[in-house]
Design an enzyme around this catalytic site. Structure first.
Site, PDB file in Angstrom:
ATOM      1  N   LYS A  14      59.988 -12.289  47.350  1.00 42.65           N
ATOM      2  CA  LYS A  14      61.373 -12.775  47.408  1.00 42.65           C
ATOM      3  C   LYS A  14      62.057 -12.636  46.048  1.00 42.65           C
ATOM      4  CE  LYS A  14      60.131 -16.963  48.867  1.00 42.65           C
ATOM      5  NZ  LYS A  14      58.653 -16.821  48.940  1.00 42.65           N
ATOM      6  N   ARG A  90      63.404 -23.773  53.917  1.00 42.24           N
ATOM      7  CA  ARG A  90      61.965 -23.707  54.173  1.00 42.24           C
ATOM      8  C   ARG A  90      61.556 -24.558  55.354  1.00 42.24           C
ATOM      9  NH1 ARG A  90      60.413 -21.970  48.671  1.00 42.24           N
ATOM     10  NH2 ARG A  90      58.183 -21.679  48.684  1.00 42.24           N
ATOM     11  N   ARG A 129      49.109 -12.741  39.577  1.00 43.22           N
ATOM     12  CA  ARG A 129      50.184 -13.277  38.742  1.00 43.22           C
ATOM     13  C   ARG A 129      49.705 -14.502  37.966  1.00 43.22           C
ATOM     14  NH1 ARG A 129      55.460 -15.130  41.648  1.00 43.22           N
ATOM     15  NH2 ARG A 129      53.905 -16.510  42.540  1.00 43.22           N
ATOM     16  N   ARG A 135      51.479 -18.983  35.839  1.00 46.40           N
ATOM     17  CA  ARG A 135      52.306 -19.880  36.662  1.00 46.40           C
ATOM     18  C   ARG A 135      51.411 -20.946  37.288  1.00 46.40           C
ATOM     19  NH1 ARG A 135      56.708 -18.365  41.393  1.00 46.40           N
ATOM     20  NH2 ARG A 135      55.899 -19.959  42.803  1.00 46.40           N
ATOM     21  N   ARG A 146      49.704 -23.893  49.615  1.00 47.27           N
ATOM     22  CA  ARG A 146      51.028 -23.267  49.805  1.00 47.27           C
ATOM     23  C   ARG A 146      51.042 -22.439  51.086  1.00 47.27           C
ATOM     24  NH1 ARG A 146      51.524 -20.309  44.224  1.00 47.27           N
ATOM     25  NH2 ARG A 146      53.504 -19.444  44.956  1.00 47.27           N
TER      26      ARG A 146
END
Ligand code: AP5
Ligand code: MG
Length: 209
Positions: A14, A90, A129, A135, A146
Site C-alpha cells: 500500500k 480497516r 523490512r 520497524r 497483524r
C-alpha cells in the site's frame, strides 16, 4: 480528481504504490499507520495509546481512528485534490464512517483497489523490512497477529465493497512497476468518469440557465 482506498494486507504494498500514485496523479496520501507512527515518535498522548495497540498488532478502536482521520481531512486543504487512503478503512464501521465523512465534505469515494498478495509473501516482505529498517511491528510475533487481525477484522470489508460494486482486485505480486501499471488502468477509468460527470453537470446547469 479521484479519492481512492488502497486496500490490502499488512505488507501488501500500500505504501509503495501510494508513493507512485502521488507522483503521477498528484493526489494527497493519508496513511493512518504513518499518522500513528508520527505520534509515537513525538511521544504524544495519542502516540502512547496507539503504541499499545500497534505493538501487539491490534487495531486502534474505531471511534478513535475515525476522529483522527476526520482531523487529518479537516487540516489538509490539499485533500480537496483527491486522496489515496492507505490503511483506512480497516473495518466495516470505518468504511461507513468514511463515506459519511467524505459526503460531509462534498467528496466521494471513487473506488477501492485491493492489492492481493498471499500470506507467505506478506510475511517474507515484512520480515525483510524488519531486518532492514527496524520497524517495530515487523517482528515474527506481531506479524502473526497483524495477519490474524487482517483476516478477522479487515478482510470482511472486501465483500462489503464488492456488494456495492466498488471493489477492484489488483494482482499485488511481482515487479513494483508492473503492479503500478495495473493500478493505473483503474485510476484512469476513475479520473475519466469523474471528468465526464463534471462535464455532464456543467452541461445540464448550462441548459437550465
Ligand atoms: P500500517 O502502517 O497501515 O501497516 P500495515 O497495514 O500492516 O501495512 P504496511 O505498512 O506494513 O505495508 P504496506 O501495505 O504499506 O506495504 P509496503 O509498501 O510498506 O498500520 C500499522 C498499524 O497501525 C496497524 O497494525 C494498526 O495497529 C494501526 N492502524 C493503522 N491504520 C489503522 C486503522 N485504520 N484502524 C485501526 N488501526 C490502524 O511494502 C511492505 C514491504 O514490501 C516494503 O519493505 C516494500 O519495500 C516491499 N515491497 C512492496 N512491494 C513489493 C513487491 N511488489 N515485491 C517485493 N517487495 C515489495
Ligand atoms: Mg504502509
Amino acid at each position: 480528481m479521484a479519492n481512492i482506498v488502497l486496500f490490502g494486507g499488512p505488507g501488501s504494498g500500500k505504501g509503495t504504490q501510494s508513493a507512485k500514485i502521488i507522483d503521477r496523479y498528484g493526489l494527497y496520501h493519508i496513511s493512518t499507520g504513518e499518522v500513528l507512527r508520527d505520534h509515537i515518535a513525538r511521544g504524544t498522548e495519542l502516540g502512547k495509546t496507539a503504541d499499545s495497540y500497534i505493538s501487539k498488532g491490534q487495531l486502534i478502536p474505531d471511534d478513535l481512528m475515525v476522529d483522527i482521520l476526520a482531523d487529518v481531512l479537516d487540516k489538509t486543504q490539499e485533500a480537496k485534490k483527491g486522496v489515496v487512503f492507505d490503511g483506512f478503512p480497516r473495518t466495516v464501521p470505518q468504511a461507513i464512517a468514511l463515506d459519511r465523512m467524505l459526503a460531509d465534505r462534498g467528496m466521494k469515494l471513487d473506488g477501492v483497489l485491493g492489492l492481493e498478495v498471499p500470506d507467505e509473501e506478506l510475511v517474507s516482505r515484512m520480515l525483510a523490512r524488519g531486518k532492514e529498517t527496524g520497524r517495530a511491528d515487523d517482528n515474527p510475533e506481531t506479524i502473526k497477529n497483524r495477519l490474524a487481525v487482517y483476516h478477522q477484522q479487515t478482510q470482511p470489508l472486501r465483500s462489503h465493497y464488492e456488494s456495492q460494486g466498488r471493489y477492484h482486485a489488483v494482482d499485488g505480486m511481482g515487479d513494483v512497476d508492473r503492479i503500478f501499471s495495473r493500478i493505473m488502468e483503474h485510476l484512469d477509468t476513475f479520473t475519466k468518469a469523474d471528468a465526464e460527470s463534471v462535464a455532464d453537470a456543467t452541461m445540464s446547469s448550462g441548459s437550465e440557465g
